[in-house]
Scaffold this motif. Structure first.
Motif, PDB file in Angstrom:
ATOM      1  N   VAL A   7       0.861  -1.183   0.000  1.00  0.00           N
ATOM      2  CA  VAL A   7       0.000   0.000   0.000  1.00  0.00           C
ATOM      3  C   VAL A   7       0.897   1.233   0.000  1.00  0.00           C
ATOM      4  N   ILE A   8       0.649   2.164  -0.895  1.00  0.00           N
ATOM      5  CA  ILE A   8       1.443   3.403  -0.920  1.00  0.00           C
ATOM      6  C   ILE A   8       0.652   4.511  -0.256  1.00  0.00           C
ATOM      7  N   GLY A   9       1.182   5.006   0.846  1.00  0.00           N
ATOM      8  CA  GLY A   9       0.523   6.079   1.594  1.00  0.00           C
ATOM      9  C   GLY A   9      -0.180   5.537   2.825  1.00  0.00           C
ATOM     10  N   SER A  10      -0.060   6.282   3.921  1.00  0.00           N
ATOM     11  CA  SER A  10      -0.597   5.804   5.206  1.00  0.00           C
ATOM     12  C   SER A  10      -1.659   6.748   5.763  1.00  0.00           C
ATOM     13  N   GLY A  11      -2.401   7.420   4.874  1.00  0.00           N
ATOM     14  CA  GLY A  11      -3.500   8.275   5.332  1.00  0.00           C
ATOM     15  C   GLY A  11      -4.710   7.426   5.698  1.00  0.00           C
ATOM     16  N   PHE A  12      -5.864   8.078   5.794  1.00  0.00           N
ATOM     17  CA  PHE A  12      -7.086   7.324   6.123  1.00  0.00           C
ATOM     18  C   PHE A  12      -7.263   6.152   5.147  1.00  0.00           C
ATOM     19  N   GLY A  13      -7.056   6.421   3.869  1.00  0.00           N
ATOM     20  CA  GLY A  13      -7.257   5.384   2.854  1.00  0.00           C
ATOM     21  C   GLY A  13      -6.272   4.245   2.992  1.00  0.00           C
ATOM     22  N   GLY A  14      -4.977   4.568   2.993  1.00  0.00           N
ATOM     23  CA  GLY A  14      -3.940   3.537   3.014  1.00  0.00           C
ATOM     24  C   GLY A  14      -3.884   2.777   4.330  1.00  0.00           C
ATOM     25  N   ALA A  15      -3.950   3.500   5.431  1.00  0.00           N
ATOM     26  CA  ALA A  15      -3.805   2.852   6.740  1.00  0.00           C
ATOM     27  C   ALA A  15      -4.962   1.889   6.994  1.00  0.00           C
ATOM     28  N   LEU A  31       4.041   1.766   2.439  1.00  0.00           N
ATOM     29  CA  LEU A  31       5.145   2.694   2.165  1.00  0.00           C
ATOM     30  C   LEU A  31       4.658   4.117   2.397  1.00  0.00           C
ATOM     31  N   GLU A  32       5.422   4.899   3.138  1.00  0.00           N
ATOM     32  CA  GLU A  32       5.031   6.276   3.442  1.00  0.00           C
ATOM     33  C   GLU A  32       6.212   7.200   3.179  1.00  0.00           C
ATOM     34  N   ARG A  33       5.983   8.278   2.417  1.00  0.00           N
ATOM     35  CA  ARG A  33       7.069   9.203   2.064  1.00  0.00           C
ATOM     36  C   ARG A  33       7.479  10.080   3.245  1.00  0.00           C
ATOM     37  N   GLY A  34       6.540  10.399   4.131  1.00  0.00           N
ATOM     38  CA  GLY A  34       6.810  11.358   5.202  1.00  0.00           C
ATOM     39  C   GLY A  34       7.262  10.697   6.498  1.00  0.00           C
ATOM     40  N   LYS A  35       7.550  11.549   7.472  1.00  0.00           N
ATOM     41  CA  LYS A  35       8.072  11.082   8.755  1.00  0.00           C
ATOM     42  C   LYS A  35       6.962  10.556   9.648  1.00  0.00           C
ATOM     43  N   ALA A  78       1.666  14.874   4.709  1.00  0.00           N
ATOM     44  CA  ALA A  78       2.818  14.045   4.367  1.00  0.00           C
ATOM     45  C   ALA A  78       3.386  13.540   5.691  1.00  0.00           C
ATOM     46  N   GLY A  79       3.218  12.279   5.938  1.00  0.00           N
ATOM     47  CA  GLY A  79       3.688  11.727   7.214  1.00  0.00           C
ATOM     48  C   GLY A  79       2.864  10.506   7.556  1.00  0.00           C
ATOM     49  N   VAL A  80       3.330   9.749   8.527  1.00  0.00           N
ATOM     50  CA  VAL A  80       2.591   8.551   8.931  1.00  0.00           C
ATOM     51  C   VAL A  80       1.254   9.003   9.530  1.00  0.00           C
ATOM     52  N   LEU A  85      -3.340  13.499  10.560  1.00  0.00           N
ATOM     53  CA  LEU A  85      -2.497  14.354  11.404  1.00  0.00           C
ATOM     54  C   LEU A  85      -2.989  15.797  11.409  1.00  0.00           C
ATOM     55  N   ILE A  86      -3.630  16.187  10.306  1.00  0.00           N
ATOM     56  CA  ILE A  86      -3.919  17.614  10.161  1.00  0.00           C
ATOM     57  C   ILE A  86      -5.391  17.930   9.964  1.00  0.00           C
ATOM     58  N   TYR A  87      -6.250  16.906   9.909  1.00  0.00           N
ATOM     59  CA  TYR A  87      -7.641  17.219   9.582  1.00  0.00           C
ATOM     60  C   TYR A  87      -8.346  17.849  10.784  1.00  0.00           C
ATOM     61  N   ALA A  88      -9.559  18.345  10.534  1.00  0.00           N
ATOM     62  CA  ALA A  88     -10.238  19.176  11.534  1.00  0.00           C
ATOM     63  C   ALA A  88     -11.170  18.382  12.448  1.00  0.00           C
ATOM     64  N   ASN A  89     -11.136  17.059  12.348  1.00  0.00           N
ATOM     65  CA  ASN A  89     -11.958  16.202  13.222  1.00  0.00           C
ATOM     66  C   ASN A  89     -13.456  16.366  13.020  1.00  0.00           C
ATOM     67  N   VAL A  90     -13.849  16.775  11.835  1.00  0.00           N
ATOM     68  CA  VAL A  90     -15.278  16.892  11.545  1.00  0.00           C
ATOM     69  C   VAL A  90     -15.695  15.676  10.724  1.00  0.00           C
ATOM     70  N   SER A  91     -16.713  14.959  11.188  1.00  0.00           N
ATOM     71  CA  SER A  91     -17.197  13.782  10.465  1.00  0.00           C
ATOM     72  C   SER A  91     -18.652  13.997  10.107  1.00  0.00           C
TER      73      SER A  91
HETATM   74  C1  LIG Z   1      -6.296  20.951   6.757  1.00  0.00           C
HETATM   75  C2  LIG Z   1      -7.262  19.818   6.413  1.00  0.00           C
HETATM   76  C3  LIG Z   1      -8.387  19.627   7.208  1.00  0.00           C
HETATM   77  C4  LIG Z   1      -9.284  18.586   6.912  1.00  0.00           C
HETATM   78  N1  LIG Z   1     -10.365  18.392   7.725  1.00  0.00           N
HETATM   79  C5  LIG Z   1     -11.214  17.377   7.473  1.00  0.00           C
HETATM   80  C6  LIG Z   1     -12.314  17.105   8.347  1.00  0.00           C
HETATM   81  O1  LIG Z   1     -12.517  17.759   9.358  1.00  0.00           O
HETATM   82  N2  LIG Z   1     -13.137  16.082   8.041  1.00  0.00           N
HETATM   83  C7  LIG Z   1     -12.940  15.283   6.939  1.00  0.00           C
HETATM   84  O2  LIG Z   1     -13.722  14.343   6.733  1.00  0.00           O
HETATM   85  N3  LIG Z   1     -11.902  15.500   6.099  1.00  0.00           N
HETATM   86  C8  LIG Z   1     -11.046  16.512   6.346  1.00  0.00           C
HETATM   87  N4  LIG Z   1      -9.977  16.730   5.501  1.00  0.00           N
HETATM   88  C9  LIG Z   1      -9.806  15.844   4.359  1.00  0.00           C
HETATM   89  C10 LIG Z   1      -9.156  14.520   4.781  1.00  0.00           C
HETATM   90  O3  LIG Z   1      -8.076  14.772   5.654  1.00  0.00           O
HETATM   91  C11 LIG Z   1      -8.681  13.793   3.522  1.00  0.00           C
HETATM   92  O4  LIG Z   1      -9.808  13.555   2.699  1.00  0.00           O
HETATM   93  C12 LIG Z   1      -8.040  12.460   3.850  1.00  0.00           C
HETATM   94  O5  LIG Z   1      -6.935  12.654   4.722  1.00  0.00           O
HETATM   95  C13 LIG Z   1      -7.588  11.784   2.568  1.00  0.00           C
HETATM   96  O6  LIG Z   1      -7.059  10.523   2.915  1.00  0.00           O
HETATM   97  P1  LIG Z   1      -6.216   9.708   1.871  1.00  0.00           P
HETATM   98  O7  LIG Z   1      -5.731   8.465   2.571  1.00  0.00           O
HETATM   99  O8  LIG Z   1      -6.985   9.539   0.609  1.00  0.00           O
HETATM  100  O9  LIG Z   1      -4.997  10.640   1.477  1.00  0.00           O
HETATM  101  P2  LIG Z   1      -3.882  11.294   2.424  1.00  0.00           P
HETATM  102  O10 LIG Z   1      -4.355  11.395   3.841  1.00  0.00           O
HETATM  103  O11 LIG Z   1      -3.460  12.534   1.718  1.00  0.00           O
HETATM  104  O12 LIG Z   1      -2.722  10.229   2.402  1.00  0.00           O
HETATM  105  C14 LIG Z   1      -1.868  10.060   1.302  1.00  0.00           C
HETATM  106  C15 LIG Z   1      -0.551   9.531   1.852  1.00  0.00           C
HETATM  107  O13 LIG Z   1       0.261   9.088   0.784  1.00  0.00           O
HETATM  108  C16 LIG Z   1       1.597   9.495   1.032  1.00  0.00           C
HETATM  109  N5  LIG Z   1       2.268   9.477  -0.266  1.00  0.00           N
HETATM  110  C17 LIG Z   1       1.964  10.220  -1.351  1.00  0.00           C
HETATM  111  N6  LIG Z   1       2.783   9.914  -2.356  1.00  0.00           N
HETATM  112  C18 LIG Z   1       3.620   8.940  -1.897  1.00  0.00           C
HETATM  113  C19 LIG Z   1       4.691   8.208  -2.480  1.00  0.00           C
HETATM  114  N7  LIG Z   1       5.045   8.393  -3.750  1.00  0.00           N
HETATM  115  N8  LIG Z   1       5.326   7.287  -1.713  1.00  0.00           N
HETATM  116  C20 LIG Z   1       4.965   7.091  -0.415  1.00  0.00           C
HETATM  117  N9  LIG Z   1       3.968   7.751   0.186  1.00  0.00           N
HETATM  118  C21 LIG Z   1       3.296   8.664  -0.563  1.00  0.00           C
HETATM  119  C22 LIG Z   1       1.465  10.838   1.672  1.00  0.00           C
HETATM  120  O14 LIG Z   1       2.602  11.236   2.390  1.00  0.00           O
HETATM  121  C23 LIG Z   1       0.272  10.566   2.597  1.00  0.00           C
HETATM  122  O15 LIG Z   1       0.711  10.036   3.832  1.00  0.00           O
HETATM  123  C24 LIG Z   1      -9.055  17.748   5.790  1.00  0.00           C
HETATM  124  C25 LIG Z   1      -7.917  17.929   4.992  1.00  0.00           C
HETATM  125  C26 LIG Z   1      -7.029  18.965   5.309  1.00  0.00           C
HETATM  126  C27 LIG Z   1      -5.800  19.133   4.443  1.00  0.00           C
END
Ligand SMILES: Cc1cc2nc3c(=O)[nH]c(=O)nc-3n(C[C@H](O)[C@H](O)[C@H](O)COP(=O)(O)OP(=O)(O)OC[C@H]3O[C@@H](n4cnc5c(N)ncnc54)[C@H](O)[C@@H]3O)c2cc1C
Length: 159
Positions: A7-15, A31-35, A78-80, A85-91
């Motif tokens: 899995v590439i990326g450890s956000g909500f989707g990847g994790a 795999l995660e690019r950030g710290k 960008a990070g684990v 890590l940065i979202y606003a906690n609104v669901s």
């Molecule tokens: C400031 C902010 C506030 C938000 N507040 C809310 C909220 O309150 N409620 C809500 O529902 N949503 C909110 N969101 C939206 C929500 O955070 C995103 O929709 C969600 O995080 C997306 O998840 P994701 O897993 O798709 O992508 P991401 O969380 O973006 O994860 C992608 C991951 O992939 C990694 N990655 C990318 N390219 C590579 C590579 N080549 N190799 C390795 N790793 C890589 C990145 O570092 C990252 O860790 C907010 C977003 C932001 C920016």
């Protein structure tokens, strides 16, 4: 070492994808690019690391990837944990109209409902108590209600 899934990326989707696959006994590599940030290293002050640069990640490896395009700016994590890590906690559950166009046929409002419930349970979502709502939030709520966008009753759309 062999893996069933990478899995590439450890956000909500990847994790969550990685977690669910591991629960099904798949061998998963995420795999995660950030710290990885901890409560001690998490950026708080102006001089801390905030910005991630895709062109110089060795120099700028903060947790906010901000990119500007013509007529649009995009901010992402960008990070684990990434966005978590940065979202606003609104669901909130999107209204039915959101699903009327632009989605694959399998993704419908009705199909998604059990997953919203799972998210609500896992995150232990709670409504913000009325007395903790800031004047700014109340103003937004009133404005949105006047536009007919949301119920004036706070928290109705929260899971
Ligand atoms: C400031 C902010 C506030 C938000 N507040 C809310 C909220 O309150 N409620 C809500 O529902 N949503 C909110 N969101 C939206 C929500 O955070 C995103 O929709 C969600 O995080 C997306 O998840 P994701 O897993 O798709 O992508 P991401 O969380 O973006 O994860 C992608 C991951 O992939 C990694 N990655 C990318 N390219 C590579 C590579 N080549 N190799 C390795 N790793 C890589 C990145 O570092 C990252 O860790 C907010 C977003 C932001 C920016």
């Amino acid at each position: 070492m062999d893996f069933d899934v990478i899995v590439i990326g450890s956000g909500f989707g990847g994790a969550i994808t990685g977690c669910r696959l591991a629960q099904k006994n798949k061998k998963v590599l995420i795999l995660e690019r950030g710290k990885e940030w901890t409560k001690d290293t998490y950026p708080r002050n102006i001089e801390d690391e905030w910005i991630w640069s895709n062109t110089s990640p060795e120099k700028y490896h903060g947790w906010t990837d901000l990119r500007t395009f013509k007529g649009m700016a995009v901010i992402t994590g960008a990070g684990v944990g990434s966005g978590s890590l940065i979202y606003a906690n609104v669901s909130a559950i999107p209204p039915k109209s959101v699903f009327q166009a632009g989605w694959p046929p399998e993704i419908t409002y009705d199909e998604m409902q059990p997953y919203y419930s799972t998210v609500g349970d896992v995150l232990d979502l709670q409504e913000v108590p009325a007395k903790q709502r800031s004047p700014r939030v109340q103003l937004m709520q009133e404005g949105a209600a006047k536009l007919g966008q949301v119920s004036p009753r706070p928290g109705r759309r929260v899971l």
